[in-house]
Design a protein around this motif. Sequence first.
Motif, PDB file in Angstrom:
ATOM      1  N   PHE A 214       3.013  -2.123   3.699  1.00 46.21           N
ATOM      2  CA  PHE A 214       2.935  -0.755   3.180  1.00 46.21           C
ATOM      3  C   PHE A 214       4.308  -0.273   2.741  1.00 46.21           C
ATOM      4  O   PHE A 214       5.348  -0.796   3.179  1.00 46.21           O
ATOM      5  CB  PHE A 214       2.352   0.195   4.232  1.00 46.21           C
ATOM      6  N   ALA A 215       4.303   0.708   1.853  1.00 49.06           N
ATOM      7  CA  ALA A 215       5.528   1.406   1.443  1.00 49.06           C
ATOM      8  C   ALA A 215       5.182   2.887   1.397  1.00 49.06           C
ATOM      9  O   ALA A 215       4.635   3.382   0.410  1.00 49.06           O
ATOM     10  CB  ALA A 215       6.016   0.915   0.088  1.00 49.06           C
ATOM     11  N   VAL A 216       5.461   3.584   2.492  1.00 50.23           N
ATOM     12  CA  VAL A 216       5.005   4.953   2.695  1.00 50.23           C
ATOM     13  C   VAL A 216       6.208   5.869   2.871  1.00 50.23           C
ATOM     14  O   VAL A 216       7.191   5.491   3.517  1.00 50.23           O
ATOM     15  CB  VAL A 216       4.073   5.025   3.926  1.00 50.23           C
ATOM     16  N   GLY A 217       6.118   7.095   2.307  1.00 58.92           N
ATOM     17  CA  GLY A 217       7.253   8.001   2.342  1.00 58.92           C
ATOM     18  C   GLY A 217       7.001   9.328   3.019  1.00 58.92           C
ATOM     19  O   GLY A 217       7.326   9.529   4.181  1.00 58.92           O
TER      20      GLY A 217
ATOM     21  N   VAL B 111      -5.181   8.653   8.374  1.00 56.36           N
ATOM     22  CA  VAL B 111      -5.877   8.018   7.255  1.00 56.36           C
ATOM     23  C   VAL B 111      -5.539   6.533   7.176  1.00 56.36           C
ATOM     24  O   VAL B 111      -6.349   5.713   6.722  1.00 56.36           O
ATOM     25  CB  VAL B 111      -5.518   8.726   5.927  1.00 56.36           C
ATOM     26  N   PHE B 112      -4.341   6.152   7.625  1.00 53.24           N
ATOM     27  CA  PHE B 112      -3.874   4.785   7.445  1.00 53.24           C
ATOM     28  C   PHE B 112      -4.592   3.777   8.341  1.00 53.24           C
ATOM     29  O   PHE B 112      -4.580   2.581   8.071  1.00 53.24           O
ATOM     30  CB  PHE B 112      -2.354   4.714   7.658  1.00 53.24           C
ATOM     31  N   ASP B 113      -5.239   4.249   9.386  1.00 55.68           N
ATOM     32  CA  ASP B 113      -5.990   3.310  10.222  1.00 55.68           C
ATOM     33  C   ASP B 113      -7.092   2.642   9.402  1.00 55.68           C
ATOM     34  O   ASP B 113      -7.210   1.406   9.373  1.00 55.68           O
ATOM     35  CB  ASP B 113      -6.584   4.046  11.429  1.00 55.68           C
ATOM     36  N   ALA B 114      -7.878   3.449   8.699  1.00 57.09           N
ATOM     37  CA  ALA B 114      -8.944   2.892   7.852  1.00 57.09           C
ATOM     38  C   ALA B 114      -8.360   2.115   6.682  1.00 57.09           C
ATOM     39  O   ALA B 114      -8.891   1.073   6.274  1.00 57.09           O
ATOM     40  CB  ALA B 114      -9.842   4.018   7.350  1.00 57.09           C
ATOM     41  N   SER B 115      -7.239   2.610   6.146  1.00 57.01           N
ATOM     42  CA  SER B 115      -6.597   1.954   5.001  1.00 57.01           C
ATOM     43  C   SER B 115      -6.128   0.550   5.359  1.00 57.01           C
ATOM     44  O   SER B 115      -6.394  -0.421   4.648  1.00 57.01           O
ATOM     45  CB  SER B 115      -5.419   2.801   4.534  1.00 57.01           C
ATOM     46  N   PHE B 116      -5.437   0.426   6.481  1.00 56.79           N
ATOM     47  CA  PHE B 116      -4.928  -0.881   6.903  1.00 56.79           C
ATOM     48  C   PHE B 116      -6.065  -1.806   7.342  1.00 56.79           C
ATOM     49  O   PHE B 116      -6.003  -3.019   7.137  1.00 56.79           O
ATOM     50  CB  PHE B 116      -3.927  -0.716   8.050  1.00 56.79           C
ATOM     51  N   GLN B 117      -7.103  -1.229   7.928  1.00 58.80           N
ATOM     52  CA  GLN B 117      -8.241  -2.044   8.345  1.00 58.80           C
ATOM     53  C   GLN B 117      -8.943  -2.670   7.132  1.00 58.80           C
ATOM     54  O   GLN B 117      -9.315  -3.846   7.164  1.00 58.80           O
ATOM     55  CB  GLN B 117      -9.238  -1.201   9.140  1.00 58.80           C
ATOM     56  N   ALA B 118      -9.070  -1.914   6.047  1.00 66.01           N
ATOM     57  CA  ALA B 118      -9.730  -2.432   4.841  1.00 66.01           C
ATOM     58  C   ALA B 118      -8.946  -3.588   4.230  1.00 66.01           C
ATOM     59  O   ALA B 118      -9.523  -4.460   3.563  1.00 66.01           O
ATOM     60  CB  ALA B 118      -9.901  -1.307   3.820  1.00 66.01           C
TER      61      ALA B 118
ATOM     62  N   ILE C  77       0.848  -1.189   0.000  1.00 68.64           N
ATOM     63  CA  ILE C  77       0.000   0.000   0.000  1.00 68.64           C
ATOM     64  C   ILE C  77       0.882   1.237   0.000  1.00 68.64           C
ATOM     65  O   ILE C  77       1.768   1.387   0.849  1.00 68.64           O
ATOM     66  CB  ILE C  77      -0.921   0.021   1.243  1.00 68.64           C
ATOM     67  N   LEU C  78       0.641   2.132  -0.948  1.00 74.26           N
ATOM     68  CA  LEU C  78       1.425   3.371  -0.999  1.00 74.26           C
ATOM     69  C   LEU C  78       0.711   4.473  -0.216  1.00 74.26           C
ATOM     70  O   LEU C  78      -0.461   4.344   0.152  1.00 74.26           O
ATOM     71  CB  LEU C  78       1.708   3.778  -2.437  1.00 74.26           C
ATOM     72  N   GLY C  79       1.420   5.582   0.010  1.00 77.71           N
ATOM     73  CA  GLY C  79       0.908   6.597   0.929  1.00 77.71           C
ATOM     74  C   GLY C  79       0.285   7.824   0.309  1.00 77.71           C
ATOM     75  O   GLY C  79      -0.671   8.375   0.840  1.00 77.71           O
ATOM     76  N   LEU C  80       0.844   8.322  -0.806  1.00 81.72           N
ATOM     77  CA  LEU C  80       0.359   9.551  -1.449  1.00 81.72           C
ATOM     78  C   LEU C  80       0.315  10.739  -0.484  1.00 81.72           C
ATOM     79  O   LEU C  80      -0.575  11.583  -0.561  1.00 81.72           O
ATOM     80  CB  LEU C  80      -1.029   9.317  -2.061  1.00 81.72           C
TER      81      LEU C  80
ATOM     82  N   LYS D 260      -1.391  -3.659  14.385  1.00 82.99           N
ATOM     83  CA  LYS D 260      -2.718  -3.672  14.994  1.00 82.99           C
ATOM     84  C   LYS D 260      -3.674  -4.558  14.207  1.00 82.99           C
ATOM     85  O   LYS D 260      -4.540  -5.230  14.786  1.00 82.99           O
ATOM     86  CB  LYS D 260      -3.253  -2.231  15.072  1.00 82.99           C
ATOM     87  N   TYR D 261      -3.491  -4.568  12.882  1.00 86.34           N
ATOM     88  CA  TYR D 261      -4.388  -5.346  12.031  1.00 86.34           C
ATOM     89  C   TYR D 261      -3.752  -6.624  11.485  1.00 86.34           C
ATOM     90  O   TYR D 261      -4.442  -7.473  10.938  1.00 86.34           O
ATOM     91  CB  TYR D 261      -4.871  -4.474  10.862  1.00 86.34           C
ATOM     92  N   ARG D 262      -2.452  -6.760  11.611  1.00 91.76           N
ATOM     93  CA  ARG D 262      -1.751  -7.965  11.165  1.00 91.76           C
ATOM     94  C   ARG D 262      -0.856  -8.471  12.273  1.00 91.76           C
ATOM     95  O   ARG D 262       0.131  -7.833  12.631  1.00 91.76           O
ATOM     96  CB  ARG D 262      -0.883  -7.666   9.923  1.00 91.76           C
TER      97      ARG D 262
END
Length: 637
Positions: free
Chosen positions: A593-596, A576-583, A567-570, A634-636
């Motif tokens: 994830f790969a976030v910068g 925002v990532f809480d909902a993103s990782f939960q989905a 998952i990238l960050g933009l 938290k999700y994994r």
Amino acid sequence: MNNVNKPLDVICLGRVAVDLYGQQIGARLEDETTFAKYLGGSSGNVAYGTAIQGLKSSMLARVGDEHMGRFLRQELESVGVDTSHLITDKQRLTALVILGIKDQDTFPLIFYRDNCADMAISKTDFSEEYIASAKALAITGTHLSHPNTREAVLTALDYAGRNGVKRLLDIDYRPVLWGLTSLGDGETRYIDSAAVTQSLQEVLHHFDVLVGTEEEFHIAGGSTDTLTALKNVRQVSQATLVCKRGALGCSVFEGNIPDDLDGGLNVYGVRVEVLNVLGAGDAFMSGLLRGYINGEGWQQACRYANACGALVVSRHGCAPAMPTKIELDNYLSRAESVPRPDLDETLNHLHRVTTRKQQWDNLCIFAFDHRKQLEEMAQKCGANYQKITVLKQLLLQAAQQAAQQESIAQGQAGILADTTYGQNALNAITGQGWWIGRPIELPSSRPLQLEYGDLGSQLISWPKEQVVKCLAFYHPNDPQDIKLQQDRKLFEVYQACCRTGHELLIEIILPADMPQQESHYAEILQHLYSLGIKPDWWKLPSQSQASWQTLSAIIQQSDAYCCGILILGLDAPEQVFDASFQAAKDIPLVKGFAVGRTIFGEPSAQWLAGQLDDQELITQVAQRYGNLIRLWKKYRS
């Protein structure tokens, strides 16, 4: 063969070395300019080849206490070979072989084996209990050529005989290793020698199976007539004889030798275009052992053996050219229709994806491969671009600090860093067990262009563990000319990675000025797969659970061996990532994830402006990276 309950299938006793293969096909060895480094040596190849055929193999040999010895150990362990008896010899160097491919009949090679580690194996290096723990013991003939190694071989054979361990010999005749040619003449495969014949015949009665080419049976049998040689061997050994006959396959003789070479059990091979015969015999032995140890009968064992040999002669190298079990079974299901395995798309893909050495899961990747964005930051505050190079080294320190603080296991931490400003960071982290990605695209290019031109020439200098990352601003509704250019460039990138063995990550972002429906990502992936592009990784923006499920189905159907999605960050805010990782929590293909900029953006801007010192930057970035790691956990679990 009786499948007794033993922890090991086969122990391989013999040569293990580093092969340096010339990469210029058609050149004399004198004119080679670059070499590829592989695991080599007959027994090393067989240990490797049987392991990837699903057997539990063990390597009984010695390697030097240096980089090449560690390389061989690492290569064997990477495919599951037991190295408990691969002894580190502190007095000797690892054996080395230099090889070339001049044409279909000319394969110059030089053995560097003067007092090498694997020829120092002794009977005190192993116990009877160890030999008894295997179903089979596979020996190569070279170790019968010197008194010390011969004593070790005879001791192992004695232990095996007392404990019901099947004993196999690959005659593996190399005249140079018996002192019959000049040291530089490793290519000559046959020289008649009564002394070698006698030396072999003194021990052939120990074996249950003897394997060799017609020429190798000539030396074992003391005659250049194959039938006569086989009959002579039969007089001193009741072993099953497996005679390799090249493109004709092989013949198996279990009892008396008939008066016709075709009078045994003949299992015919499949004709293929030959690139390199070196290593084909070791591949043959690996396939034969799979069938023999699993009790599948000589017909099936020889089918495996012939097919393994056919695949290896069509490829560069020995051990890395050997097929995996999945690949071999696929080939055997349609071998008659595959005259050029080296050109077969399915086989090449299976070889690529089933020989991966590292499995990754729960990846927490800090992406600081940004160039354009950091240049804009530096420009805004009047900082010299050279400071970006220093910045990236500090970002790496922050990544390492966070990984340690959050107790990320090896195989879960990673970075994305660039060549332009991040080369020092790349150099520092390579070899540390991290996932490492490296971008190739010209920032913001659309249609896609590569930052440093032709990729093939670049990848020569890249460490194999570094993943090629290619970002494309792509949309299903792109004008046809842009789509064609991008498709062509992505396919070129994929082909280059297939040639060099680097993994490929394709990152897809919808252009900001075009429609942003989630369904577009499914369309793009489906289209790229239809072109034959099968990246190892995808990097995609956050999706709904339904979209992740759709994307997963497309990937599984198109390439079941895909490593997964990141998952990238933009530049999204951290919350925002809480909902993103939960989905994505119930989507197995989403591996992390790969976030910068979410991690480094604000602190880096302040550091470039002189508002933070180095330690403050490291602390803040490590904290932000750590926050995302904890959120992913938290999700994994």
